[in-house]
Enzyme design. Structure first.
Site, PDB file in Angstrom:
ATOM      1  N   LYS A 162      16.449 -14.167  -1.477  1.00  0.00           N
ATOM      2  CA  LYS A 162      17.412 -14.454  -0.412  1.00  0.00           C
ATOM      3  C   LYS A 162      18.586 -13.489  -0.515  1.00  0.00           C
ATOM      4  CE  LYS A 162      15.565 -18.215   1.473  1.00  0.00           C
ATOM      5  NZ  LYS A 162      15.158 -18.243   2.902  1.00  0.00           N
ATOM      6  N   ASP A 190      14.593 -11.899   2.276  1.00  0.00           N
ATOM      7  CA  ASP A 190      14.902 -12.739   3.442  1.00  0.00           C
ATOM      8  C   ASP A 190      16.404 -12.731   3.691  1.00  0.00           C
ATOM      9  OD1 ASP A 190      15.059 -14.541   5.482  1.00  0.00           O
ATOM     10  OD2 ASP A 190      14.114 -16.211   4.418  1.00  0.00           O
ATOM     11  N   GLU A 218      12.575 -10.228   6.004  1.00  0.00           N
ATOM     12  CA  GLU A 218      12.473 -11.378   6.899  1.00  0.00           C
ATOM     13  C   GLU A 218      13.780 -11.594   7.662  1.00  0.00           C
ATOM     14  OE1 GLU A 218      10.687 -14.651   4.903  1.00  0.00           O
ATOM     15  OE2 GLU A 218      11.397 -16.142   6.317  1.00  0.00           O
ATOM     16  N   ASP A 243      11.306 -14.925  11.511  1.00  0.00           N
ATOM     17  CA  ASP A 243      11.285 -16.336  11.099  1.00  0.00           C
ATOM     18  C   ASP A 243      12.065 -17.177  12.109  1.00  0.00           C
ATOM     19  OD1 ASP A 243      11.235 -18.776   9.891  1.00  0.00           O
ATOM     20  OD2 ASP A 243      12.354 -18.220   8.103  1.00  0.00           O
ATOM     21  N   LYS A 267       6.202 -21.960  10.664  1.00  0.00           N
ATOM     22  CA  LYS A 267       6.582 -23.181   9.936  1.00  0.00           C
ATOM     23  C   LYS A 267       6.339 -24.368  10.864  1.00  0.00           C
ATOM     24  CE  LYS A 267      10.198 -20.903   7.240  1.00  0.00           C
ATOM     25  NZ  LYS A 267      11.648 -20.664   7.111  1.00  0.00           N
TER      26      LYS A 267
HETATM   27 MG    MG Z   1      13.205 -17.285   6.319  1.00  0.00          MG
END
Ligand code: MG
Length: 361
Positions: A162, A190, A218, A243, A267
């Site tokens: 992240k 991400d 991402e 995403d 997702k």
């Molecule tokens: Mg993500």
């Protein structure tokens, strides 16, 4: 086989350590669970984390959508008429993708149990083992390096790091992790919408020039900035994964046609469940766009539903299904086996979760 009851409950599971992204810090999983009962007594289970900062769904909205809109619409329907049940689910209320996802997975679970097969086999049965990455939260660099090394020690070969909080300072952050873990570990980055377009191109190009060998980046910029996503995708060699920009199948089509991503992160909480996620898989297959199966901060129940879809579809080439690994305890029985980085499917009918420790009302 009639649906006779749809009930909800709540589950709380502490995380092993706080989960930090450019958007939020979270210390525990607090999810809504759903139980759908058929006339023969069989039950299907689903789960949804109300992730307000991403989907706009809250605990109250998920419960209200299920109890007041979805349950009355579906009760009495034949679970084996699954396509009609799904049509009714998606027409019962607009939006509310997390509530729909919880109900959708409980429906698929029940449907597969009634048929007597594991869900992933009914949906395509492409593979029976999945390798997931592990998320490394945003923290001071030494801690991120230590967390990355610990993950590699535990057998993870793919890390999802992240970033997105500090712009250009994210470059030495990734460089430090690459140096620590060596060349054989795949690193995904991400940004959770944390960069702007120019910084994204500059940061990603710099990472390429430094030979950091990034598997993908991402969601570098804001979800609605499709033009920005397209500019970045076209300006860099590193694959760009959408995403937060892709919720629905129509979002996926728009991104693909505008060249606004190389890869799509599916997702269930964004699509509203497996039924709509399959449409993204099918469309992505037509265009040859590989997908990642991801999850929110979900425990084993919801992640197992995602694992079944991931195992079913060849176009889903990457998995970010580390929710159960981030939880400090596993309150469920049954389901796929989560063995570090490896998720192994089994022959239990449905999603496979046999016990959900919660009071349903
Ligand atoms: Mg993500």
């Amino acid at each position: 086989m009639r649906i006779t009851g749809i009930h909800t409950g709540e589950i709380q599971i502490p995380l092993a350590r706080p989960f930090k992204t450019a958007l939020r810090t979270v210390e525990r999983v607090e999810d809504i669970v759903v139980r759908i009962t058929a006339e023969n007594g069989m039950v299907g289970y689903g789960e949804a984390p109300p992730t307000a900062v991403i989907t706009g769904d809250t605990k109250g909205s998920v419960l209200c959508a299920i109890r007041e809109h979805i349950a009355p619409a579906l009760t009495g329907m034949d679970i084996l008429a699954l396509e009609e049940v799904m049509e009714r689910l998606h027409h019962a209320i607009k939006g509310n993708t997390s509530a729909k996802a919880a109900v959708d997975m409980a429906l698929y679970d029940l449907w597969a149990k009634v048929i007597g097969k594991p869900l992933y086999q009914l949906l395509g049965g492409y593979r029976d083992t999945i390798e997931t990455d592990l998320t490394i939260s945003v923290n001071p660099v030494p801690q991120m390096v230590a967390d990355s090394l610990a993950a590699v020690q535990e057998g993870y070969r793919v890390l999802k790091v992240k970033v997105g909080k500090e712009g250009m300072a994210d470059i030495p952050r990734i460089a430090a992790i690459r140096e620590a873990v060596g060349p054989d570990i795949r690193i995904r980055v991400d940004a959770n919408q944390g960069w702007n377009v120019k910084d994204s191109i500059r940061i990603i190009t710099a990472m390429e020039d430094k030979g950091l060998d990034i598997d993908l980046v991402e969601q570098p910029v804001a979800a609605r900035d499709i033009d920005g996503m397209a500019k970045i995708t076209q300006a860099v060699y590193t694959p760009i994964l959408a995403d937060e920009s892709v919720f629905s199948p129509l979002d996926a089509l728009e991104l693909i046609r505008r060249g606004a991503a190389d890869l799509l992160n599916i997702k269930l909480m964004k699509t509203g469940g497996i039924h709509e996620a399959i449409k993204i898989c099918d469309m992505a297959s037509l265009y040859g766009v590989e997908c990642m199966m991801g999850c929110m901060l979900e425990s084993k129940l919801a992640v197992s539903a995602a694992s079944h879809l991931c195992a079913a579809k060849g176009i889903v080439t990457r998995a970010d299904l580390d929710g159960p690994s981030l939880c400090s305890v596993d309150p469920f029985q049954g389901g796929p086996a989560y063995d570090g980085a490896m998720i192994r499917m089994n022959d239990t009918p449905g999603i496979g979760i046999t016990s959900v420790p919660c009071d349903f009302t």
